[in-house]
Design a protein around this motif. Structure first.
Motif, PDB file in Angstrom:
ATOM      1  N   SER A  63       0.827  -1.199   0.000  1.00  0.00           N
ATOM      2  CA  SER A  63       0.000   0.000   0.000  1.00  0.00           C
ATOM      3  C   SER A  63       0.865   1.255   0.000  1.00  0.00           C
ATOM      4  O   SER A  63       1.906   1.318   0.668  1.00  0.00           O
ATOM      5  CB  SER A  63      -0.901  -0.017   1.235  1.00  0.00           C
ATOM      6  N   LEU A  64       0.412   2.269  -0.716  1.00  0.00           N
ATOM      7  CA  LEU A  64       1.098   3.557  -0.736  1.00  0.00           C
ATOM      8  C   LEU A  64       1.192   4.152   0.660  1.00  0.00           C
ATOM      9  O   LEU A  64       2.223   4.726   1.040  1.00  0.00           O
ATOM     10  CB  LEU A  64       0.356   4.508  -1.683  1.00  0.00           C
ATOM     11  N   THR A  65       0.138   4.023   1.460  1.00  0.00           N
ATOM     12  CA  THR A  65       0.132   4.623   2.790  1.00  0.00           C
ATOM     13  C   THR A  65       0.931   3.804   3.806  1.00  0.00           C
ATOM     14  O   THR A  65       1.157   4.275   4.913  1.00  0.00           O
ATOM     15  CB  THR A  65      -1.307   4.815   3.303  1.00  0.00           C
ATOM     16  N   SER A  66       1.349   2.607   3.448  1.00  0.00           N
ATOM     17  CA  SER A  66       2.234   1.823   4.311  1.00  0.00           C
ATOM     18  C   SER A  66       3.690   1.974   3.872  1.00  0.00           C
ATOM     19  O   SER A  66       4.550   2.350   4.659  1.00  0.00           O
ATOM     20  CB  SER A  66       1.852   0.333   4.274  1.00  0.00           C
ATOM     21  N   LEU A  67       3.935   1.720   2.593  1.00  0.00           N
ATOM     22  CA  LEU A  67       5.317   1.736   2.107  1.00  0.00           C
ATOM     23  C   LEU A  67       5.855   3.145   1.888  1.00  0.00           C
ATOM     24  O   LEU A  67       7.060   3.372   1.984  1.00  0.00           O
ATOM     25  CB  LEU A  67       5.415   0.957   0.797  1.00  0.00           C
ATOM     26  N   HIS A  68       4.976   4.081   1.535  1.00  0.00           N
ATOM     27  CA  HIS A  68       5.318   5.494   1.270  1.00  0.00           C
ATOM     28  C   HIS A  68       6.665   5.646   0.557  1.00  0.00           C
ATOM     29  O   HIS A  68       6.747   5.474  -0.645  1.00  0.00           O
ATOM     30  CB  HIS A  68       5.250   6.329   2.561  1.00  0.00           C
ATOM     31  N   TYR A  69       7.732   5.931   1.250  1.00  0.00           N
ATOM     32  CA  TYR A  69       9.055   6.156   0.656  1.00  0.00           C
ATOM     33  C   TYR A  69       9.473   4.998  -0.255  1.00  0.00           C
ATOM     34  O   TYR A  69      10.138   5.211  -1.278  1.00  0.00           O
ATOM     35  CB  TYR A  69      10.055   6.340   1.788  1.00  0.00           C
ATOM     36  N   TYR A  70       9.106   3.783   0.120  1.00  0.00           N
ATOM     37  CA  TYR A  70       9.532   2.597  -0.624  1.00  0.00           C
ATOM     38  C   TYR A  70       8.545   2.197  -1.722  1.00  0.00           C
ATOM     39  O   TYR A  70       8.806   1.254  -2.468  1.00  0.00           O
ATOM     40  CB  TYR A  70       9.721   1.424   0.345  1.00  0.00           C
ATOM     41  N   PHE A  71       7.435   2.905  -1.820  1.00  0.00           N
ATOM     42  CA  PHE A  71       6.414   2.558  -2.802  1.00  0.00           C
ATOM     43  C   PHE A  71       6.930   2.642  -4.238  1.00  0.00           C
ATOM     44  O   PHE A  71       6.675   1.725  -5.043  1.00  0.00           O
ATOM     45  CB  PHE A  71       5.190   3.456  -2.602  1.00  0.00           C
ATOM     46  N   PRO A  72       7.665   3.692  -4.625  1.00  0.00           N
ATOM     47  CA  PRO A  72       8.167   3.724  -6.007  1.00  0.00           C
ATOM     48  C   PRO A  72       9.073   2.536  -6.328  1.00  0.00           C
ATOM     49  O   PRO A  72       9.026   2.011  -7.443  1.00  0.00           O
ATOM     50  CB  PRO A  72       8.929   5.060  -6.071  1.00  0.00           C
ATOM     51  N   TRP A  73       9.911   2.133  -5.363  1.00  0.00           N
ATOM     52  CA  TRP A  73      10.750   0.952  -5.614  1.00  0.00           C
ATOM     53  C   TRP A  73       9.879  -0.276  -5.864  1.00  0.00           C
ATOM     54  O   TRP A  73      10.140  -1.051  -6.801  1.00  0.00           O
ATOM     55  CB  TRP A  73      11.674   0.658  -4.427  1.00  0.00           C
ATOM     56  N   ALA A  74       8.858  -0.497  -5.042  1.00  0.00           N
ATOM     57  CA  ALA A  74       8.009  -1.678  -5.188  1.00  0.00           C
ATOM     58  C   ALA A  74       7.346  -1.704  -6.562  1.00  0.00           C
ATOM     59  O   ALA A  74       7.281  -2.756  -7.223  1.00  0.00           O
ATOM     60  CB  ALA A  74       6.962  -1.726  -4.078  1.00  0.00           C
ATOM     61  N   MET A  75       6.838  -0.570  -7.017  1.00  0.00           N
ATOM     62  CA  MET A  75       6.186  -0.518  -8.323  1.00  0.00           C
ATOM     63  C   MET A  75       7.198  -0.736  -9.458  1.00  0.00           C
ATOM     64  O   MET A  75       6.893  -1.392 -10.462  1.00  0.00           O
ATOM     65  CB  MET A  75       5.481   0.825  -8.512  1.00  0.00           C
TER      66      MET A  75
END
Length: 412
Positions: free
Chosen positions: A282-294
Motif C-alpha cells: 500500500s502507498l500509505t504503508s510503504l510510502h518512501y519505498y512505494f516507487p521501488w516496489a512498483m
C-alpha cells in the motif's frame, strides 16, 4: 502494431492504489523489444470473477494474484490456467494453499535456518465434524499446555499456523495469559513460538522476483509509521543473510511476490514469518519505498512475459535438502549455496541483463511519474479513501513529505 501482445491480469480484492500505479506505469512503458528484435506490447486488465469452462483459453500471459489466498473460486481458475495454459502467476496458488506458515517453518528448519522453537498445539475447539467425538475419544492424547509453554520458555507468542496480518497473534508472558489466549483461539489451530528477546532490529523484506528491499519495521507503531526510512541499519553480514533468507524461501516455494520478517540480534538472524500471500504494498504503508516496489513489480512482470518465462510447478526440494544435509559445510557456506539456487531459479543474471538492455529507461520513467500531478492525485485519493476526513490534510502532507524524501535521495 507490436509483434506480440501480452495481457497482465490483476486479480484484486479491496486495493486500488498500487493497481492504479502499476497500470499507469505499464501505459507509460510502451512496447519492449526482446533479444530477437521483436516488439512486445503489454497491457493490464483487472480479472473479473465469473463461471469458467476448464477448456477455455485465457488471454493472459501473467496474473498478479492478490485475492485467491482466501477467495476459492478465482484460486481454482488460477490453478487451471497454470496447469493447462502455462499462464505465469505471482504467486503459486498450489504452494500457498498447501504450504502455509506451518509448512514454511518446517522446511526452513530442515534447511538449518534459525527459526525459534515452535510447537503446534491441538485445537481448543475443533472444527465441526460428525466424526470428531469418536476420533478424539480414541486418539487424542491429553496434554499439559503449561508444560509445553515452560519447555519453550516465556515470553512466547501464540499465533495461527496459517494466519496473516497479525490476526490472532498474542505475546504471552505467563500462564494466565497463555490460557486466556488459548481459550479465545476457538477453532483456529495455533503455534506456540519462542520470543526472541532483546533483538536489535525487526527487519521486513519485500521480494519481487530476484529483487529484495529490506526495511526497518516497527510493528508497535500505527501502520503509516511502521516502515522507518532508514538506510544501512543492518551490518553487511546480517543484511546479506536477510536477503538470502527471503530469496531462498521464495525460490523454494515458487513465491515471487512475498514478504519476510526477521529479528536480528547482534549478528544472529531469526526468521519468524515468511509466508505472506498478499504482502503489503500500500502507498500509505510503504510510502518512501512505494516507487521501488512498483518499479520492481513492473520490471519482473515485463521480464517474465517478454522472455516467455514458464511457470515451474515442481518444487525440486531435494536440491535444497542435499545442501542442508552436508556436514562439511558451515552455515555461511550453506547460505551461499542457497543463494545460488535462488539465483538459478530467478535467472538473476539474465534478469539483470534484461533490465539493463531493455528496461534501462524505467528508473527515469518512474521518477517522472512520481513527480507528476497524476501521482499526487493518486496519493490524495488514497489518503481520502483510507483516513477520516478530519485527518486528510495531515496525512496528505505526511506522505508528500516522504515521497519528497525519495525524490531527493533519488536525485542527489
Amino acid at each position: 502494431m507490436p509483434d506480440v501482445e501480452h495481457i497482465i491480469g490483476l486479480l484484486l480484492g479491496t486495493e486500488d492504489d498500487w493497481p492504479r500505479a502499476f497500470e499507469a506505469l505499464v501505459k507509460r512503458l510502451g512496447p519492449v523489444k526482446d533479444g530477437a528484435g521483436r516488439t512486445h506490447g503489454i497491457e493490464t486488465k483487472r480479472v473479473t470473477i465469473e463461471p469458467f469452462d476448464l477448456r477455455d483459453k485465457p488471454r493472459h500471459s501473467l496474473v498478479i494474484d492478490r485475492l485467491a489466498h482466501w477467495y476459492y473460486h478465482p484460486r481454482e481458475w488460477l490453478k487451471k490456467v497454470a496447469l493447462m495454459d502455462d499462464v505465469y502467476l505471482l504467486n503459486s496458488p498450489f504452494t500457498f494453499q498447501s504450504m502455509e506458515k506451518h509448512a514454511a517453518y518446517c522446511a526452513m528448519i530442515r534447511l538449518g535456518l534459525k527459526v525459534p522453537g515452535t510447537v503446534l498445539v491441538p485445537y481448543k475447539h475443533p472444527v465441526e465434524n460428525s466424526r470428531w467425538a469418536y476420533t478424539a475419544a480414541r486418539y487424542n492424547q491429553p496434554f499439559d499446555l503449561d508444560e509445553v509453554a515452560e519447555r519453550l520458555g516465556y515470553p512466547l507468542f501464540m499465533k495461527p499456523y496459517d494466519g496473516g496480518a497479525w490476526v490472532g497473534v498474542s505475546k504471552i508472558d505467563n500462564a494466565d495469559e497463555l490460557h486466556a489466549a488459548y481459550d479465545t483461539s476457538g477453532e483456529r489451530l495455533m503455534h506456540l513460538q519462542q520470543a526472541v528477546e532483546g533483538y536489535d532490529v525487526f527487519a521486513r523484506s519485500l521480494s519481487i522476483g530476484p529483487e529484495t528491499m529490506v526495511m526497518k519495521f516497527r510493528p508497535e507503531l500505527p501502520m503509516h509509521e511502521r516502515y522507518a526510512v532508514s538506510h544501512n541499519f543492518l551490518g553487511a553480514g546480517p543484511g546479506m543473510e536477510v536477503v538470502t533468507i527471503s530469496q531462498l524461501v521464495n525460490a523454494f516455494f515458487r513465491w515471487e511476490f512475498n514478504s519476510c520478517e526477521c529479528l536480528v540480534r547482534g549478528d544472529e538472524v531469526y526468521p519468524i514469518d515468511y509466508a505472506n500471500a498478499c504482502p503489503d504494498v500500500s502507498l500509505t504503508s510503504l510510502h518512501y519505498y512505494f516507487p521501488w516496489a512498483m518499479t520492481a513489480l513492473l520490471r519482473w512482470s515485463v521480464f517474465c512475459v517478454v522472455t516467455g518465462r514458464k511457470p515451474r510447478l515442481d518444487l525440486d526440494t531435494a536440491r535444497y535438502f542435499e545442501v542442508a544435509a552436508r556436514d562439511d559445510l558451515s552455515y555461511g557456506d550453506k547460505l551461499a549455496r542457497y543463494q545460488a539456487l535462488a539465483d538459478e531459479y530467478f535467472e538473476t543474471e539474465r534478469y539483470q541483463d534484461f533490465c539493463a538492455s531493455r528496461l534501462g529507461m524505467v528508473d527515469e520513467m518512474v521518477h517522472d511519474w512520481v513527480t507528476s500531478p497524476d501521482f499526487d492525485e493518486l496519493l490524495v485519493d488514497t489518503v481520502k479513501g483510507t483516513y477520516p476526513e478530519a485527518e486528510h490534510e495531515m496525512f496528505v502532507s505526511h506522505f508528500r513529505g516522504l515521497i519528497a524524501a525519495w525524490i531527493h535521495d533519488r536525485t542527489h
